[in-house]
Design an enzyme around this catalytic site. Structure first.
Site, PDB file in Angstrom:
ATOM      1  N   LYS A  74      88.842  19.971  55.278  1.00  0.00           N
ATOM      2  CA  LYS A  74      89.701  20.794  56.113  1.00  0.00           C
ATOM      3  C   LYS A  74      91.162  20.434  55.927  1.00  0.00           C
ATOM      4  O   LYS A  74      92.040  21.177  56.345  1.00  0.00           O
ATOM      5  CB  LYS A  74      89.291  20.691  57.591  1.00  0.00           C
ATOM      6  CG  LYS A  74      89.288  19.301  58.214  1.00  0.00           C
ATOM      7  CD  LYS A  74      88.877  19.424  59.681  1.00  0.00           C
ATOM      8  CE  LYS A  74      88.824  18.126  60.449  1.00  0.00           C
ATOM      9  NZ  LYS A  74      87.723  17.250  60.219  1.00  0.00           N
ATOM     10  N   LYS A 101      84.602  16.976  47.770  1.00  0.00           N
ATOM     11  CA  LYS A 101      84.033  17.493  49.009  1.00  0.00           C
ATOM     12  C   LYS A 101      84.946  18.575  49.614  1.00  0.00           C
ATOM     13  O   LYS A 101      86.167  18.471  49.508  1.00  0.00           O
ATOM     14  CB  LYS A 101      83.926  16.299  49.973  1.00  0.00           C
ATOM     15  CG  LYS A 101      83.180  16.554  51.241  1.00  0.00           C
ATOM     16  CD  LYS A 101      83.030  15.245  52.014  1.00  0.00           C
ATOM     17  CE  LYS A 101      82.971  15.540  53.501  1.00  0.00           C
ATOM     18  NZ  LYS A 101      82.850  14.353  54.333  1.00  0.00           N
ATOM     19  N   LYS A 103      93.627   7.260  52.331  1.00  0.00           N
ATOM     20  CA  LYS A 103      94.595   7.933  53.194  1.00  0.00           C
ATOM     21  C   LYS A 103      95.978   7.325  53.061  1.00  0.00           C
ATOM     22  O   LYS A 103      96.973   8.016  53.212  1.00  0.00           O
ATOM     23  CB  LYS A 103      94.143   7.914  54.658  1.00  0.00           C
ATOM     24  CG  LYS A 103      92.986   8.865  54.927  1.00  0.00           C
ATOM     25  CD  LYS A 103      92.884   9.235  56.396  1.00  0.00           C
ATOM     26  CE  LYS A 103      91.730  10.202  56.599  1.00  0.00           C
ATOM     27  NZ  LYS A 103      91.445  10.454  58.016  1.00  0.00           N
TER      28      LYS A 103
END
Ligand code: TRP
Length: 333
Positions: A199, A196, A114
């Site tokens: 969202k 993966k 991140k």
């Protein structure tokens, strides 16, 4: 309480809930509610580690509550709550921060990922995020924490922090275990099927949102990346089959049929037919969820009642644990 074990899990309200979140997590939570005491949270505090639009965050928090209920989680049998409604999470997180080492946190792969992705906003919250997650879990004395593989490292650090705390102060925290339900299907991106389904993907074609229009869902599935071989077969370790593997996994998850049985139905058929059927099966699976979601959207008072009662019950449990911790560390209570 009889001796049912306690489950805690949570999703961040930081994006559109995808078919991947649903098939990989929420659908399993529904099955677990019969055998466990379950606490399911909407972790809005975690979402702040990445910049959020306040209006959208509020909307997504309520959306997620509606989705939990629409998917079949019973808000009376289980504790459904919004993290920021239970101050003990932030309070315990502070204390646990003082029992967590910089070195441990810098090894977290999600932090590394991140901070690469959001290089302009590597805030301290992003770094201590696993400590807040540890507080979430430990406050409720959870035995089991159903999570995806990407969260296992955070469960490990939760255990380490709890064991460290217990070794100083005695038996304060229950040591939780991560738990990957076998039935949990891992759903991959439709455009890059080695990744993966996420969202927060920048490309909306990569994921199916539970709240997408049905014709958009069908379109996305029909344009999913596959291969040029033209054979509908599941081959686990064959990267060129990742797209087909993913569509087979999705079909299996929404119909409850075995992957091999589905594949054999499509012997000699083309990807076009297969994709059209997957699209239809997904839409039919989501349809009743959406119907319930739309009904819930008409009933704001009911939702307020659910999250208010959820917060009351969660606060009751969380405050007891926090008080115990306060006493142990030497605060005047
Ligand atoms: N970190 C989790 C995720 O991004 C969400 C989460 C926060 C969580 N607190 C939790 C999951 C506690 C399980 C238990 O998916």
């Amino acid at each position: 309480m009889e001796d049912k074990k306690i489950i805690f899990s949570a999703v961040q309200p930081s994006g559109n809930i995808t078919l991947g979140n649903y098939l990989g997590a929420i659908k399993n939570w529904v099955d677990l509610q019969a055998d466990y005491h379950c606490c399911y949270s909407i972790v809005d505090e975690h979402s702040l580690t990445i910049r959020q639009d306040p209006v959208l965050l509020r909307k997504r928090t309520l959306d997620l509550l509606k989705i939990y209920i629409a998917c079949g989680i019973d808000p009376v049998e289980n504790i459904l709550f919004i993290q920021s409604h239970v101050p003990a999470h932030a309070q315990l997180a502070w204390i646990l921060n003082c029992y967590t080492y910089m070195g441990e946190l810098s090894r977290m792969t999600q932090f590394k990922d991140k901070s690469q992705k959001h290089a302009d906003n590597i805030n301290a919250g992003l770094f201590t995020y696993p400590v807040l997650m540890a507080a979430d879990i430990l406050l409720y004395g959870a035995d089991l924490v159903p999570v995806g593989k990407d969260q296992m490292q955070h469960i490990e650090i939760t255990r380490d922090i709890a064991l460290r705390f217990n070794s100083i102060y005695g038996d304060v925290f229950k040591i939780p275990e991560g738990f990957m339900p076998k039935a949990g299907a891992k759903i991959m991106s439709l455009t890059e099927p080695l990744k993966k389904m996420s969202k927060s993907d920048e490309n909306p074609k990569a994921y199916i949102s539970i709240l997408d229009d049905f014709n958009i869902i069908a379109k996305k599935i029909k344009s999913a990346i596959t291969d040029s071989e033209g054979v509908i077969e599941y081959r686990e370790n064959d990267e060129t089959k990742a797209g087909i593997n993913n569509l087979l996994t999705i079909m299996s998850a929404v119909t409850g049929r075995r992957i091999e049985d589905i594949a054999s139905d499509y012997q000699g058929k083309g990807y076009g037919d297969f994709k059209a059927d997957v699209a239809e099966a997904v839409v039919e699976h989501i349809r009743p969820i959406r119907q319930k979601y739309d009904e819930l959207s008409q009933d704001k008072a009911y939702l307020v009642d659910i999250y208010t009662r959820g917060a009351e019950r969660a606060n009751h449990i969380a405050d007891k644990t926090l008080k115990k911790v306060y006493k142990k560390v030497g605060f005047i209570v």
